[in-house]
Design a protein around this motif. Structure first.
Motif, PDB file in Angstrom:
ATOM      1  N   SER A   1      33.674  17.385   7.782  1.00 57.37           N
ATOM      2  CA  SER A   1      34.712  16.376   7.980  1.00 57.37           C
ATOM      3  C   SER A   1      35.785  16.468   6.901  1.00 57.37           C
ATOM      4  CB  SER A   1      34.096  14.970   7.988  1.00 57.37           C
ATOM      5  OG  SER A   1      33.438  14.696   6.760  1.00 57.37           O
ATOM      6  N   TYR A   2      35.371  16.711   5.661  1.00 55.30           N
ATOM      7  CA  TYR A   2      36.352  16.842   4.584  1.00 55.30           C
ATOM      8  C   TYR A   2      37.213  18.088   4.801  1.00 55.30           C
ATOM      9  CZ  TYR A   2      38.189  16.155  -0.143  1.00 55.30           C
ATOM     10  OH  TYR A   2      39.017  15.912  -1.210  1.00 55.30           O
TER      11      TYR A   2
ATOM     12  N   PHE B   1      31.527  10.081  14.840  1.00 60.18           N
ATOM     13  CA  PHE B   1      31.099   9.471  13.574  1.00 60.18           C
ATOM     14  C   PHE B   1      31.644   8.047  13.506  1.00 60.18           C
ATOM     15  CE2 PHE B   1      31.784  14.036  12.979  1.00 60.18           C
ATOM     16  CZ  PHE B   1      30.523  14.443  12.607  1.00 60.18           C
ATOM     17  N   PRO B   2      31.064   7.109  14.243  1.00 60.64           N
ATOM     18  CA  PRO B   2      31.618   5.744  14.295  1.00 60.64           C
ATOM     19  C   PRO B   2      31.648   5.039  12.947  1.00 60.64           C
ATOM     20  CG  PRO B   2      29.430   5.856  15.317  1.00 60.64           C
ATOM     21  CD  PRO B   2      29.858   7.260  15.075  1.00 60.64           C
TER      22      PRO B   2
ATOM     23  N   ALA C   1      37.334   5.886   8.180  1.00 64.45           N
ATOM     24  CA  ALA C   1      38.379   6.303   7.251  1.00 64.45           C
ATOM     25  C   ALA C   1      38.946   7.665   7.646  1.00 64.45           C
ATOM     26  CB  ALA C   1      37.821   6.359   5.829  1.00 64.45           C
ATOM     27  N   SER C   2      38.075   8.603   8.021  1.00 69.91           N
ATOM     28  CA  SER C   2      38.543   9.928   8.416  1.00 69.91           C
ATOM     29  C   SER C   2      39.392   9.848   9.677  1.00 69.91           C
ATOM     30  CB  SER C   2      37.350  10.866   8.640  1.00 69.91           C
ATOM     31  OG  SER C   2      36.625  11.060   7.438  1.00 69.91           O
TER      32      SER C   2
ATOM     33  N   SER D   1      42.116   7.329  -1.024  1.00 71.98           N
ATOM     34  CA  SER D   1      41.580   5.974  -1.231  1.00 71.98           C
ATOM     35  C   SER D   1      40.479   5.605  -0.255  1.00 71.98           C
ATOM     36  CB  SER D   1      42.724   4.958  -1.119  1.00 71.98           C
ATOM     37  OG  SER D   1      43.355   5.048   0.148  1.00 71.98           O
ATOM     38  N   THR D   2      40.237   6.446   0.755  1.00 70.03           N
ATOM     39  CA  THR D   2      39.231   6.089   1.770  1.00 70.03           C
ATOM     40  C   THR D   2      38.177   7.172   1.932  1.00 70.03           C
ATOM     41  OG1 THR D   2      40.616   7.034   3.533  1.00 70.03           O
ATOM     42  CG2 THR D   2      40.871   4.680   3.065  1.00 70.03           C
ATOM     43  N   ILE D   3      37.882   7.926   0.863  1.00 67.77           N
ATOM     44  CA  ILE D   3      36.856   8.961   0.969  1.00 67.77           C
ATOM     45  C   ILE D   3      35.491   8.303   1.123  1.00 67.77           C
ATOM     46  CG2 ILE D   3      35.679  10.843  -0.223  1.00 67.77           C
ATOM     47  CD1 ILE D   3      38.249  11.590  -1.530  1.00 67.77           C
TER      48      ILE D   3
END
Length: 524
Positions: free
Chosen positions: A264-265, A372-373, A377-378, A420-422
């Motif tokens: 995801s990253y 990925f519920p 953030a992603s 800010s949302t990792i």
């Protein structure tokens, strides 16, 4: 489009300048913009296995030395906690630990500082090869918001620091064409790169010499160049001579430990990097057409060297960062050409490309939301990128010249959301190991922890501040029966063969997923 060509000849707008204060104001503005987006939520996630933990362990050992920082000079490349490629970064992290304490943020701040400086160096490089300041500014913004720099620069990665030293060396090379006093800076830049990732220093040296041979061959015949290179390289040469340069140190030049990014990253990073990569490739076609210009010679030579360097280390998202500085310069030239001589056909093709990229980002956002519920953030970051690119496509179709402001500002805001949302669950070492690390820290001081896993989850050694010893399955069984109270770290899946053989075991800690367990032999 105006390009800078002859050495020492500047365009009319440069002769009209009374001072350099606008240059430094733009440079300072880019530094602040980069620092703000890099500094968001820097302590998340925990340090990752690979280069981050290795650097942290070395930095902590150097900072704890009673003779800090002189002991760094005596570290041998053969020592396990002093890989040659980490020497400079380890001592920088040690200074950060001395100043701000030992934590994730202090581990990453030295590399973040170098990543921030790399944006400034790319802007100054652009000012050396482009006549217009606007082209250099565009190139710097491409490098900041349309490359993997910010997503990767949030980790303590040697490649991020190396990119800064590469840009510094290239900038000083361009400066030395007009003033031989800057040649010593070329040697210094190569020296700093050699103390970080020595293999890259060899390749960059070839890039510099190839560019000068193509663009300014007279400089290669100057004794000032070679004297400056020699003087600037003294730190690296002295370090090598101090340790009687060995085969082990030589092969360490090309070692490239990395970290394993989650899927995801990596996907979110590609959402930012893919537009810049395609733009840079389009700019390279312009460079090939205008190969006789100085900027084209630089980008083509530089991109070729970076392309050669990648397979020498590893094919990874991290190593791709080496390609983006020359691609950013080429992309800046392409955008400058586009707005100087616009055509309806070219506008429509770029509008279609922006729509396609927005569609890819939208699919990524929907994929995160459905698969990925818990990782909203992603999905939000990818949605922000999609919205920005969709607005850019609409603005391009209208042939509005404010499109660059919209593109750079929109992607900059998306990068703020990115940092800010990792979510910590993206990284295994950050999501499920807290309870086990606490159990490790509660073991007796200097207690050796035995494990059968090689080079995996070295974060245990850093966060527990306990030595981790790797043993074979047979050795673990022997230690279990020979020692009175051995402490063993096991993985239920990978060590399922030997776990039943360790009788009389007391479980001291597990992870939330219960894959890892720490156990000790009970007293008879």
């Amino acid at each position: 489009m105006e390009y800078r060509s002859l050495v020492g000849i500047r365009s009319r707008d440069q002769f009209s300048r009374q001072n350099d204060w606008p240059e430094w104001l733009w440079g300072l503005g880019l530094l602040l913009a980069a620092l703000l987006v890099f500094g968001v939520n820097l302590s998340v996630p925990l340090l990752q296995d690979g280069s981050e933990v290795a650097l942290a362990l070395q930095g902590r050992a150097i900072a704890a030395s009673p003779h800090f920082p002189q002991d760094w000079l005596l570290i041998s490349p053969d020592q396990p906690l002093a890989g040659h490629e980490f020497s400079l970064l380890s001592v920088l992290i040690a200074f950060a630990y001395r100043w701000g304490g030992i934590d994730e943020g202090m581990t990453r701040w030295p590399i973040v500082g170098l990543a921030t400086l790399s944006v400034f160096f790319l802007y100054r490089t652009g000012r050396e090869v482009f006549a217009r300041r606007s082209t250099a500014i565009i190139s710097a913004w491409i490098y900041l918001v349309l490359s993997p720099l910010v997503p990767l620069g949030r980790f303590a990665l040697p490649t991020v620091a190396s990119s800064c030293f590469v840009l510094m060396t290239i900038w000083l090379t361009l400066r030395s064409r007009r003033d031989f006093r800057w040649t010593m800076g070329i040697g210094l830049g190569l020296s700093l790169l050699g103390l970080t990732q020595g293999g890259l220093a060899i390749i960059l040296g070839g890039v510099v010499l190839s560019f000068l041979a193509w663009d300014t061959p007279r400089l290669l015949r100057s004794l000032y160049l070679w004297a400056g290179l020699l003087l600037g390289s003294f730190p690296f040469i002295g370090y090598i001579l101090l340790h009687s340069f060995s085969l082990t140190a030589f092969f360490a030049l090309f070692s490239h430990p990395s970290i394993l990014l989650s899927q995801s990253y990596g996907l979110k990073t590609l959402c930012f990097a893919l537009p810049g990569f395609l733009l840079g490739l389009s700019g390279l076609s312009v460079a090939i057409t205008n190969w006789n210009w100085g900027w084209a010679k630089l980008t083509l030579t530089w991109f070729s060297g970076a392309f050669i360097a990648i397979p020498l280390f590893s094919f990874s998202l991290e190593s791709s960062l080496l390609l983006f500085p020359p691609l950013a310069l080429a992309g800046g030239a392409k955008l400058r050409d586009l707005f100087n001589s616009p055509s309806d056909r070219e506008y429509s093709s770029w509008s279609f490309l922006a729509i396609a990229l927005a569609f890819v980002a939208t699919i990524s956002s929907l994929g995160f939301a459905s698969l990925f519920p818990l990782d909203r953030a992603s999905a939000l970051v990818c949605a922000a990128v999609a919205l920005c690119l969709a607005m850019v496509a609409l603005t391009i179709a209208q042939q509005d010249r404010q499109v660059l402001i919209l593109l750079f500002w929109g992607m900059y805001i998306a990068l703020f959301l990115f940092g800010s949302t990792i979510p910590t669950q993206e990284f295994d070492s950050a999501s499920s190991l807290d309870s086990l690390l606490q159990s490790l820290r509660e073991t007796p001081q200097n207690q050796v922890i035995y494990t059968s896993l090689k080079n995996q989850y070295a974060a245990f050694a850093f966060y527990s501040d306990r030595p981790i010893a790797t043993k074979t399955d047979l050795q673990l069984e022997q230690l279990w029966y020979e020692k009175k109270h051995p402490y063993v770290l096991l993985h239920r899946d990978r060590d399922r063969r030997i776990i039943p053989n360790l009788n009389n075991a007391e479980i001291l800690g597990t992870t939330s997923s219960e894959n890892w367990l720490l156990q000790r032999k009970r007293s008879p």
